[in-house]
Design a protein around this motif. Structure first.
Motif, PDB file in Angstrom:
ATOM      1  N   ASN A  50      13.821 -93.002   1.239  1.00  0.00           N
ATOM      2  CA  ASN A  50      13.814 -94.239   2.012  1.00  0.00           C
ATOM      3  C   ASN A  50      12.680 -95.166   1.644  1.00  0.00           C
ATOM      4  O   ASN A  50      11.702 -94.774   1.012  1.00  0.00           O
ATOM      5  N   SER A  54       6.916 -97.146   9.412  1.00  0.00           N
ATOM      6  CA  SER A  54       5.785 -97.746  10.096  1.00  0.00           C
ATOM      7  C   SER A  54       4.737 -98.224   9.100  1.00  0.00           C
ATOM      8  O   SER A  54       4.295 -97.460   8.250  1.00  0.00           O
ATOM      9  N   LYS A  82      17.117 -99.122   9.909  1.00  0.00           N
ATOM     10  CA  LYS A  82      16.642 -98.949  11.272  1.00  0.00           C
ATOM     11  C   LYS A  82      15.353 -99.746  11.468  1.00  0.00           C
ATOM     12  O   LYS A  82      14.485 -99.719  10.594  1.00  0.00           O
ATOM     13  N   LEU A  84      12.127 -99.507  13.434  1.00  0.00           N
ATOM     14  CA  LEU A  84      11.389 -98.538  14.243  1.00  0.00           C
ATOM     15  C   LEU A  84      10.538 -99.250  15.286  1.00  0.00           C
ATOM     16  O   LEU A  84      10.179-100.412  15.117  1.00  0.00           O
ATOM     17  N   ASN A  85      10.212 -98.544  16.338  1.00  0.00           N
ATOM     18  CA  ASN A  85       9.310 -99.065  17.387  1.00  0.00           C
ATOM     19  C   ASN A  85       9.830-100.307  18.089  1.00  0.00           C
ATOM     20  O   ASN A  85       9.044-101.140  18.533  1.00  0.00           O
ATOM     21  N   LYS A  88       8.361-101.211  21.340  1.00  0.00           N
ATOM     22  CA  LYS A  88       6.935-101.525  21.371  1.00  0.00           C
ATOM     23  C   LYS A  88       6.716-102.996  21.044  1.00  0.00           C
ATOM     24  O   LYS A  88       7.671-103.749  20.908  1.00  0.00           O
ATOM     25  N   PRO A  90       5.712-106.498  19.002  1.00  0.00           N
ATOM     26  CA  PRO A  90       6.220-106.985  17.721  1.00  0.00           C
ATOM     27  C   PRO A  90       5.332-106.587  16.540  1.00  0.00           C
ATOM     28  O   PRO A  90       5.798-106.514  15.413  1.00  0.00           O
ATOM     29  N   ALA A  91       4.061-106.314  16.817  1.00  0.00           N
ATOM     30  CA  ALA A  91       3.152-105.986  15.715  1.00  0.00           C
ATOM     31  C   ALA A  91       3.512-104.664  15.051  1.00  0.00           C
ATOM     32  O   ALA A  91       3.203-104.454  13.890  1.00  0.00           O
ATOM     33  N   VAL A  92       4.162-103.789  15.813  1.00  0.00           N
ATOM     34  CA  VAL A  92       4.443-102.472  15.234  1.00  0.00           C
ATOM     35  C   VAL A  92       5.931-102.233  14.960  1.00  0.00           C
ATOM     36  O   VAL A  92       6.325-101.134  14.601  1.00  0.00           O
ATOM     37  N   ARG A  96      12.915 -99.663   8.272  1.00  0.00           N
ATOM     38  CA  ARG A  96      13.027 -98.564   7.320  1.00  0.00           C
ATOM     39  C   ARG A  96      14.486 -98.407   6.916  1.00  0.00           C
ATOM     40  O   ARG A  96      15.373 -98.437   7.769  1.00  0.00           O
ATOM     41  N   ARG A 428      -2.424 -93.328   2.647  1.00  0.00           N
ATOM     42  CA  ARG A 428      -1.186 -93.912   3.150  1.00  0.00           C
ATOM     43  C   ARG A 428      -1.499 -95.037   4.106  1.00  0.00           C
ATOM     44  O   ARG A 428      -2.453 -94.982   4.873  1.00  0.00           O
ATOM     45  N   MET A 430      -1.283 -97.253   7.382  1.00  0.00           N
ATOM     46  CA  MET A 430      -0.989 -96.996   8.794  1.00  0.00           C
ATOM     47  C   MET A 430      -1.319 -98.267   9.561  1.00  0.00           C
ATOM     48  O   MET A 430      -2.258 -98.969   9.191  1.00  0.00           O
ATOM     49  N   SER A 432      -2.738 -98.491  12.282  1.00  0.00           N
ATOM     50  CA  SER A 432      -4.045 -98.404  12.924  1.00  0.00           C
ATOM     51  C   SER A 432      -5.178 -98.728  11.951  1.00  0.00           C
ATOM     52  O   SER A 432      -6.315 -98.869  12.362  1.00  0.00           O
ATOM     53  N   ARG A 433      -4.876 -98.851  10.688  1.00  0.00           N
ATOM     54  CA  ARG A 433      -5.927 -99.209   9.738  1.00  0.00           C
ATOM     55  C   ARG A 433      -6.179-100.722   9.739  1.00  0.00           C
ATOM     56  O   ARG A 433      -7.177-101.190   9.211  1.00  0.00           O
TER      57      ARG A 433
ATOM     58  N   GLU B 176      -1.634 -94.298  18.754  1.00  0.00           N
ATOM     59  CA  GLU B 176      -1.478 -94.705  17.360  1.00  0.00           C
ATOM     60  C   GLU B 176      -0.591 -93.732  16.593  1.00  0.00           C
ATOM     61  O   GLU B 176       0.209 -94.137  15.758  1.00  0.00           O
ATOM     62  N   LEU B 179       2.869 -94.577  17.417  1.00  0.00           N
ATOM     63  CA  LEU B 179       3.325 -95.812  16.786  1.00  0.00           C
ATOM     64  C   LEU B 179       3.624 -95.569  15.313  1.00  0.00           C
ATOM     65  O   LEU B 179       4.550 -96.128  14.742  1.00  0.00           O
ATOM     66  N   ASP B 180       2.802 -94.703  14.734  1.00  0.00           N
ATOM     67  CA  ASP B 180       2.956 -94.459  13.319  1.00  0.00           C
ATOM     68  C   ASP B 180       4.131 -93.545  13.037  1.00  0.00           C
ATOM     69  O   ASP B 180       4.752 -93.614  11.993  1.00  0.00           O
ATOM     70  N   PRO B 182       7.040 -92.692  15.322  1.00  0.00           N
ATOM     71  CA  PRO B 182       7.763 -92.749  16.595  1.00  0.00           C
ATOM     72  C   PRO B 182       8.816 -91.664  16.737  1.00  0.00           C
ATOM     73  O   PRO B 182       9.203 -91.319  17.844  1.00  0.00           O
ATOM     74  N   PRO B 419       3.732-103.813  25.866  1.00  0.00           N
ATOM     75  CA  PRO B 419       4.005-102.601  25.078  1.00  0.00           C
ATOM     76  C   PRO B 419       2.715-101.832  24.766  1.00  0.00           C
ATOM     77  O   PRO B 419       1.629-102.403  24.775  1.00  0.00           O
ATOM     78  N   GLU B 420       2.889-100.553  24.453  1.00  0.00           N
ATOM     79  CA  GLU B 420       1.740 -99.636  24.313  1.00  0.00           C
ATOM     80  C   GLU B 420       0.766-100.048  23.226  1.00  0.00           C
ATOM     81  O   GLU B 420      -0.424 -99.746  23.314  1.00  0.00           O
ATOM     82  N   ASP B 421       1.259-100.697  22.176  1.00  0.00           N
ATOM     83  CA  ASP B 421       0.324-101.014  21.084  1.00  0.00           C
ATOM     84  C   ASP B 421      -0.739-102.011  21.528  1.00  0.00           C
ATOM     85  O   ASP B 421      -1.785-102.129  20.900  1.00  0.00           O
ATOM     86  N   LEU B 446     -10.816 -92.930  13.989  1.00  0.00           N
ATOM     87  CA  LEU B 446      -9.466 -92.925  14.515  1.00  0.00           C
ATOM     88  C   LEU B 446      -8.518 -92.167  13.606  1.00  0.00           C
ATOM     89  O   LEU B 446      -7.780 -91.286  14.038  1.00  0.00           O
ATOM     90  N   VAL B 447      -8.574 -92.506  12.328  1.00  0.00           N
ATOM     91  CA  VAL B 447      -7.668 -91.862  11.386  1.00  0.00           C
ATOM     92  C   VAL B 447      -7.925 -90.359  11.370  1.00  0.00           C
ATOM     93  O   VAL B 447      -6.993 -89.552  11.379  1.00  0.00           O
ATOM     94  N   ILE B 450      -6.478 -88.853  14.521  1.00  0.00           N
ATOM     95  CA  ILE B 450      -5.014 -88.776  14.464  1.00  0.00           C
ATOM     96  C   ILE B 450      -4.589 -87.553  13.652  1.00  0.00           C
ATOM     97  O   ILE B 450      -3.771 -86.755  14.074  1.00  0.00           O
TER      98      ILE B 450
END
Lengths: 624, 458
Positions: A50, A54, A82, A84-85, A88, A90-92, A96, A428, A430, A432-433, B176, B179-180, B182, B419-421, B446-447, B450
């Protein structure tokens, strides 16, 4: 006599990074040659079937806005899609798609073969030629010499690659393809530091032997959202193929635990560092002993084949253990294995040797992109390939490099992390980075980056004009919604109550109504008689920008501060030994990273705010 | 690149005739305007010419804080080449701190060590030779501040902050990770759960802010020893001063055997309180250690609070003690004034010149007088405060207040159904702010969290 040819740019490798790099250079009119150990393996997907996911979905969108090919290619060849999220913010949201692997490769090869100025060459590159810190070209194993103005290395996992399961190991690249065994040594001779990383892939099994009744079906979305901003959504609505979900169990885990000493990872046969986010099943079982089951996603490899990918169960255990372990999984009891799972070890560079343009600091004209830079994933590779390719072209053309910062794109975050932070495992992407996640959405990648693509020369005038029009429509509509104020008449309040919202006491702008969590742009149509029909993507932007204005403006403020430090460039010839106030650790770090800006310097671990102040004072002293 | 407005007390942190608070940056004049009420009607500092002096009051939330002179120096004709405002106030430490506090609440931030000079240099105000000196100042002060901001935290508070941070990063990592990935990790009903946790954090941080306000966060201050015979009520006095139960208070004489440290702030003066075992002639070995320690502590103390049980007669022990503390800075507390008085103030005044105050630990009376007496003792300026300590204290407070602000925003996001994020944006802010206090960097936390806690990826 050996063959000698001249090109502007040579790209080494034809994976996801190499394809983007070669296309970028050729499309910018440079005579480009792309080397691959096998023409059949162009744009190969040797692991998961794929594209996206995320934060990776974000990367593909960004690449598309800059004029890359991956988004278009997956739009043409996907078999399931699909978002994903979706529940949640819109940022996430992340797109995919499952690819038909063979179609994916075939279409990309077709695009490459039909691109002017691009030559595809099957050969193993064995040596780089450089003089006085400037790249001059390269040599192939057969002795042919290619003189070039720039070289882009996109060797993926092929350098001194070794595939391992149990005590069996082959010195091959992925899928049994030829490894590149000589280039590493040539790179070392040029003073390039290499490290050894590892990754892995699960087994593939014959779909005719899978009992899907024991699994949960995972369907695609309707309607389907395409990756590329240029793809008409109507063109991608089609029948999709499902994926399936099943789980490991205690039996599976027992087998793994009993045989863990036979794992090359645990017995010490594998030396490379593997990724934590994509652990092998034996890693999961050992590290998360409290979990009694792990998910296994059964994904189709394409329409052309019965092969299915066992997502979540990558392994380097011996063949017999693999058989036993896979057969404990519900639905896989009688599955026939087509390809074994294996781990692969390979040489890659320590990316702190690169500038943010992805050019080697010490070798002018030599660029590097993709897994060779210590990243992992098709998407991460593709965007680096694109940036490395663009910047190789910019260098040949004598133009400024394209450098995206952390506030502009996930691509900027990815590259900045690679060249600034110590990276001890395949990197990778993410979400959160990204510090400014709310600004770096997948839905606005075109708004953020099309202009850069246009300036570079990979985005057409037409596409750029279209974007400007879109921007204007969005701004106009937001202003209109802010300026229209409605009162709390009985009919308005009644409708609001119907939508589980609260009544109005006094005049409220339409924008304020949209901002209410329970409402959105479409829901307040009745209160907005003057509304003109607008394209869907414009409405989406209007809605998001109004709804999350508070958060967005906070992030914009942070970005403002961030930019100031990014724009403060450190002179390339700065002598850190001459700065008396620096602590020793900071001095060493600054010397080895030679950051481009004060901002980048401040992100290097071991450089403190006090060191940054000292640096600023020193720079000011010298500016005078 | 410099935009923020900074403020600091320019004179030392000791009581002197006059105190100067300096502020520099683009907002300096407007911030000053917002808290300055001129003696002239309808006058605003923003209308004032550069290099002029203005008389009036600093007023915050309708309270007059001090009568001041405000000097306006507009960019570029100032030390930093930015707009600079100097507030000349009465030189009491309490007043200076209060005014600085108000400036920070109004939008300025505490200056880093050497920051005025740094700005002066970066804005081209001072020359190259001076620049070297600037680097030295920044270096030495940063080293000091860095080591201090961590060291000065008392263990318990630093523990509390560390604990909240650990919990915060855990929650952030969970969200996180979900979110990463789901398909592996669900966030169903996570908001409700988080809301309870966040409320809990808000209470905790709120308490911490109060603690900082009371000065408890630092181990430096006026070393104050509370002494008295067993069961005179030393521990009760300490507990009242400190605002919460610390020592074990019982009716059995000799309960408190160890010395206990506590920081409190009385009218702007940080007292480092040490309770001691009762001093008396004793044969109890354990008690003996305590008594010796107490005698030793009295020797080192800057201030002695001597607690006398007014419901009993003075005895040989009292005379001993009064002898030990003769010539020392002492306040004598006649405790248990709620009971029948046997020993009164006049009686003690015959023996010593120290100030005598009647208090009742039980009824909470006499504490205002005590506070006044201490201020009086130290207003004479014999104790110096370490201003660096104060600056890092102020910075910690700022960080805590920002933490609180961020936590409230998380709460708002949850209750508004975002939303949670969105939660993690402000949770991360809170985490970073608390890290400033404990001196921990955020890098890759954080990373790492996780990956270590959640089984990620396919």
């Amino acid at each position: 006599m050996n063959v000698v040819e001249n090109y502007d740019v040579a790209v080494v490798g034809a994976g996801h990074a190499g394809c983007e790099a070669a296309l970028a250079c050729a499309r910018l009119g440079l005579e480009t040659i792309m080397f691959t150990v096998s023409v059949e393996s162009i744009a190969l997907m040797p692991c998961n079937p794929n594209i996206g996911g995320s934060s990776k979905g974000h990367l593909v969108r960004e690449l598309d806005a800059l004029g890359g090919e991956m988004g278009k290619n997956i739009d043409a060849t996907f078999i399931q899609s699909k978002m994903l999220n979706k529940s949640k913010g819109p940022a996430v949201h992340s797109l995919r798609a499952q690819a038909d692997k063979q179609e994916y490769s075939k279409r990309m090869r077709n695009v490459l073969e039909n691109t002017d100025h691009l030559t595809i060459r099957q050969a193993e590159v064995s040596e780089l030629i450089a003089e006085d810190g400037i790249i001059k070209g390269l040599k192939t194993f057969s002795g042919a010499v290619y003189n070039t103005k720039a070289v882009v290395l996109c060797t993926g996992t092929y350098l001194k690659a070794r595939c391992i399961f149990g005590d069996v190991s082959y010195y091959t690249g992925p899928n049994g393809l030829l490894a590149a065994n000589y280039l590493s040594d040539s790179m070392r001779k040029l003073g390039i530091e290499l490290v050894r990383f590892k990754t892995g892939t699960p087994a593939r099994v014959d779909g005719r032997t899978i009992d899907f009744d024991k699994m949960e079906e995972q369907c695609g979305d309707t309607p389907i959202v395409p990756f590329s901003f240029t793809t008409d959504p109507d063109d991608v609505q089609k029948e999709q193929i499902s994926c399936w979900l099943t789980y490991t169990n205690e039996k599976t885990h027992d087998i793994i635990r009993k045989n863990i000493d036979r794992s090359p990872l645990y017995s010490g046969v594998i030396h490379g560092t593997g990724p934590r986010y994509c652990p092998s099943i034996e890693d999961k079982v050992m590290r998360f002993a409290d979990k009694d089951r792990h998910q296994v996603f059964i994904e189709p490899e394409g329409n052309y084949t019965h092969e299915w990918y066992l997502g979540g169960m990558s392994s380097s255990l011996p063949e017999d253990v693999q058989y036993d372990m896979y057969h404990t999984v519900p639905g896989l009891e009688h599955a026939k294995i087509v390809r074994n799972a294996y781990a692969i070890e390979y040489d890659c560079i320590n990316p702190i040797q690169l500038k943010p343009s992805l050019e080697f600091k010490k070798i002018k004209g030599l660029f590097s992109g993709g897994q060779l830079n210590g990243s992992s994933g098709y998407e991460e590779a593709a965007v680096q390939g694109l940036i490395a390719g663009i910047n190789a072209a910019m260098e040949v053309l004598g133009r400024e490099p394209l450098i995206l910062d952390r506030s502009e794109a996930y691509i900027g975050v990815l590259i900045d992390d690679l060249v600034t932070k110590e990276n001890h495992e395949p990197y990778r992407m993410m979400t959160s980075r990204a510090e400014y996640r709310l600004l770096l959405r997948q839905d606005n990648a075109d708004m953020r980056l099309t202009e850069y693509g246009y300036k570079v020369g990979l985005i057409s005038e037409k596409r750029y004009r279209h974007l400007l029009e879109k921007k204007e429509m969005i701004d106009k509509e937001i202003n209109r919604l802010k300026s229209i104020v409605i009162g709390g008449s009985d009919s308005v309040n009644e409708k609001l109550m119907q939508m589980n919202s609260t009544a109005l006491n006094n005049g409220t702008s339409l924008a304020d109504l949209i901002r209410r969590p329970e409402l959105n742009y479409d829901m307040i149509t009745d209160f907005d008689p003057d509304r003109q029909p607008l394209p869907k993507d414009v409405i989406e932007q209007v809605n998001i920008n109004i709804k999350y204005e508070g958060y967005i403006s906070r992030e914009l403020k942070q970005v403002e501060h961030f930019k100031k430090l990014e724009k403060k460039l450190i002179p390339a010839d700065i002598d850190y030994d001459d700065i008396s106030g620096l602590r020793i650790e900071a001095r060493q770090k600054l010397k080895s990273y030679s950051p481009r800006s004060i901002g980048q310097a401040s992100r290097i671990s071991g450089v403190s705010p006090a060191d940054i102040t000292v640096l600023l004072v020193y720079m000011e002293q010298h500016r005078r | 690149m410099i935009k923020e407005t900074i403020a600091a007390i320019a004179t030392g942190m000791s009581n002197s005739g006059i105190g100067i608070i300096r502020m520099s940056g683009p907002e300096a004049i407007s911030i000053a305007d917002s808290i300055f009420v001129s003696a002239r009607k309808n006058f605003r500092l923003s209308d004032a010419a550069t290099h002029t002096v203005h008389y009036g009051n600093i007023v915050y939330e309708d309270n007059i804080i001090d009568e001041v002179l405000v000097i306006i120096m507009k960019a570029p004709n100032s030390y930093t080449r930015e707009d600079v405002v100097e507030i000349d106030c009465h030189g009491g430490v309490y007043v200076m701190k209060k005014i600085l506090d108000v400036l920070i609440k109004s939008g300025a931030r505490t200056a880093e060590p050497g920051e005025f000079t740094k700005r002066a240099f970066l804005n081209g105000r001072i020359d190259l030779a001076q620049a070297e000196a600037v680097i030295d100042i920044i270096n030495s002060k940063n080293k000091y501040a860095l080591s201090n901001s961590v060291k000065l935290l008392n263990g318990k508070l630093s523990e509390q902050i560390t604990e909240i941070r650990k919990d915060l990063i855990n929650n952030i990592a969970y969200i996180e990770a979900a979110l990463d990935d789901p398909e592996h990790i669900s966030l169903d009903n996570y908001g409700d759960k988080l809301l309870i946790t966040v409320d809990n954090y808000i209470d905790k941080v709120d308490n911490l802010i109060k603690t900082v306000d009371n000065g408890k966060i630092f181990t430096q201050g006026v070393k104050t020893v509370i002494i008295g015979k067993p069961n005179a009520g030393k521990s009760s006095i300490l507990n009242i001063l400190a605002g919460y139960d610390r020592a074990i208070v019982t009716d059995i004489a000799g309960t408190t055997r160890d010395t206990i440290e506590e920081q409190i702030n009385l009218a702007g003066i940080t007292l480092n309180l040490v309770d001691t075992a009762g001093i008396r002639n004793t044969k109890d070995v354990v008690e003996e250690i305590g008594v010796n320690k107490a005698k030793e502590l009295v020797g080192e103390a800057d201030l002695i609070l001597y607690v006398v049980d007014s419901s009993t007669e003075l005895d040989e022990n009292d005379y001993d003690i009064l002898n030990i503390i003769k010539d020392r800075k002492t306040v004598i507390l006649l405790n248990k004034s709620d009971l029948d008085t046997v020993t009164d103030a006049d009686r003690i005044a015959d023996i010593t010149d120290s100030k005598v105050i009647s208090v009742s630990a039980k009824d909470n009376t006499g504490l205002d007088e005590l506070s006044d007496a201490i201020v009086e003792l130290f207003a004479s300026g014999e104790i110096d405060y370490n201003d660096e300590v104060y600056v890092s204290g102020e910075r910690n407070k700022e960080a805590l207040e920002e933490t609180l602000e961020s936590l409230k925003l998380v709460k708002k996001s949850i209750t508004e159904g975002l939303p949670e994020d969105f939660y993690t944006i402000d949770l991360m802010n809170a985490y970073e702010q608390l890290g400033k206090i404990t001196g921990e960097s955020v890098e890759d936390d954080l990373v790492n969290e996780i990956f270590s806690k959640f089984c990620m990826g396919k």
